[in-house]
Design an enzyme around this catalytic site. Structure first.
Site, PDB file in Angstrom:
ATOM      1  N   HIS A  69       6.649  -9.506   1.793  1.00  0.00           N
ATOM      2  CA  HIS A  69       5.305  -9.704   2.328  1.00  0.00           C
ATOM      3  C   HIS A  69       4.519 -10.743   1.529  1.00  0.00           C
ATOM      4  O   HIS A  69       3.448 -11.185   1.972  1.00  0.00           O
ATOM      5  CB  HIS A  69       4.551  -8.369   2.326  1.00  0.00           C
ATOM      6  CG  HIS A  69       3.535  -8.258   3.417  1.00  0.00           C
ATOM      7  ND1 HIS A  69       3.176  -9.319   4.223  1.00  0.00           N
ATOM      8  CD2 HIS A  69       2.769  -7.214   3.839  1.00  0.00           C
ATOM      9  CE1 HIS A  69       2.259  -8.936   5.091  1.00  0.00           C
ATOM     10  NE2 HIS A  69       1.986  -7.656   4.871  1.00  0.00           N
ATOM     11  N   ASP A  71       4.206 -12.980   6.753  1.00  0.00           N
ATOM     12  CA  ASP A  71       3.138 -12.128   7.281  1.00  0.00           C
ATOM     13  C   ASP A  71       3.699 -11.188   8.342  1.00  0.00           C
ATOM     14  O   ASP A  71       4.772 -11.422   8.910  1.00  0.00           O
ATOM     15  CB  ASP A  71       2.017 -12.980   7.878  1.00  0.00           C
ATOM     16  CG  ASP A  71       1.274 -13.786   6.815  1.00  0.00           C
ATOM     17  OD1 ASP A  71       1.226 -13.325   5.654  1.00  0.00           O
ATOM     18  OD2 ASP A  71       0.762 -14.875   7.145  1.00  0.00           O
TER      19      ASP A  71
END
EC number: 2.3.1.61
Length: 409
Positions: free
Chosen positions: A380, A384
């Site tokens: 992450h 995204d």
């Protein structure tokens, strides 16, 4: 060969006067030059840049005869095992590294005497042992008359019962022992890399499900013609590999990597997919390179070749170097659901699972369809949620309807 002279003394015959002519004569003979067996030192083969050392496990001992290309030892590295063959037929003269010792590329391993033969162990001749005659059977004794049983007294009939003695409890079946086995270099490296991924990446997993009806129908219709033309079976893995390449091209962030040394994001315009393969020694991930340029037949052929090398422990370090994305198929073991762990330094991994018949809603009606859960674990820090979900939906669309690949949709 060389020429030598030997002086031979000859005694005189009776009545013959001794002289220098009849006392000695010269005899010439030839000798062959003695050739010694060649002694060669075999060194550790060069490793790839990503591998620095390995552990040696010997298959042969000092004095063993070997043929040309026969495996003498195996070097286990962080990624795979490298077999070291004998360069020629001969006898192992000396082992220069102990079993389990660490070596680097170019380290001397063993000495081989070329052309020699192992000394045969003298066979011990044992004299035949005459079997002892069987012992004579015991004499048959005459039957003995049983004594008469006296009458039981009345007091004994009225005696109270005595409780039976307590017997010891039987021992528990099976043992409760423990054993300790040293972790292999590959197992240790796998553990380190998985923990490294957990400590470094901000891992998050998103899920989806794939209806396998169309891909199963396509395989059923074309598997025979595909096998006849390409000499390779058509499986499901090629569909997911091709779909992943399509999705990686559409979502380049999933195919990128963070360079921690420079704090830069490295985007790749090529797709190298690592395919996880389970072996008796551990999990290996050979790489299919330039998947974006391959068709289904190329992918199936490459997967088959790499899988065969993995099962035969013939993977080279170069076969597992690199990779921009990984696919792990737990479905071959019956997995229903799971979250894969990123293979560092990559940024994402796709987890496939088993195909099971489940009721699903199709056009407002419940139907039984062959369904597969898929999971995408991603870093992450770089990817995204929108990109991860879009990526997984691209794979779902391409597998459920392969025509999307032809139309680049």
């Amino acid at each position: 060969s060389s020429v030598c002279r030997r002086l031979i003394f000859r005694t005189s015959r009776p009545g013959e006067r001794a002289s220098s002519q009849n006392s000695f004569h010269v005899r010439y003979f030839r000798t062959s030059v003695v050739h010694r067996d060649d002694l060669v030192t075999v060194k550790t083969p060069a490793f790839a840049e990503s591998v620095t050392e390995g552990d040696v496990r010997w298959e042969k001992a000092v004095g063993d005869s070997v043929t040309e290309d026969e495996v003498v030892c195996e070097i286990e590295t962080d990624k795979t095992s490298v077999q070291v063959p004998s360069p020629a037929a001969g006898v192992i003269e000396e082992l220069l590294v102990p079993d389990g010792g660490k070596v680097e590329g170019g380290t001397p391993l063993f000495k081989l005497r070329k052309g020699a033969a192992a000394e045969a162990a003298p066979s011990s001749v044992t004299e035949p042992v005459t079997a002892a005659p069987p012992p004579p059977p015991p004499p048959v004794s005459a039957p003995t008359a049983m004594p008469s049983v006296p009458p039981v007294p009345t007091q004994a009939l009225q005696a109270k019962p005595v409780p039976a003695p307590t017997l010891p409890e039987p021992s528990t079946l099976g043992g409760r022992g423990e054993s300790r086995v040293k972790m292999s270099r590959m197992r240790l490296r796998i553990a380190q890399r998985l923990k490294e991924a957990q400590n470094t990446c901000a891992m998050l997993t998103t899920f989806n499900e794939v209806d396998m009806s169309n891909i199963q129908e396509m395989r059923t219709l074309h598997k025979d013609a595909f096998l006849k033309k390409h000499s390779i079976k058509l499986g499901f893995m090629s569909a997911f590999v091709k779909a992943a390449a399509h999705a990686l091209t559409d979502q380049p962030a999933v195919n990128a990597v963070i360079d921690g040394a420079t704090n830069e994001i490295v985007y790749r315009d090529y797709v190298d997919i690592s395919v996880a393969v389970a072996t008796p020694k551990g999990l290996v991930v050979p790489v299919i390179r330039n998947v974006e340029t391959m068709n289904f037949a190329d992918i199936e052929r490459t997967i088959n070749a790499l899988g065969e090398k993995a099962r035969n422990n013939e993977l080279a370090v170069e076969d597992m170097d690199g990779g921009t994305f990984t696919i792990s198929n737990g479905g071959v073991f019956g997995s229903l659901f799971g979250t894969p762990i990123i293979n560092p330094p990559q940024s994402a991994i796709l987890g496939m699972h088993g195909i099971f018949q489940r009721p699903v809603a199709v056009d407002g009606k419940a139907e039984i369809r062959p369904m597969m859960y898929v999971a995408l674990t991603y870093d992450h820090r770089l990817v995204d949620g929108r990109e991860a979900v879009t990526f997984l939906r691209k794979i779902k669309a391409a597998v459920e309807d392969p025509r999307a690949l032809l139309l680049d949709m």
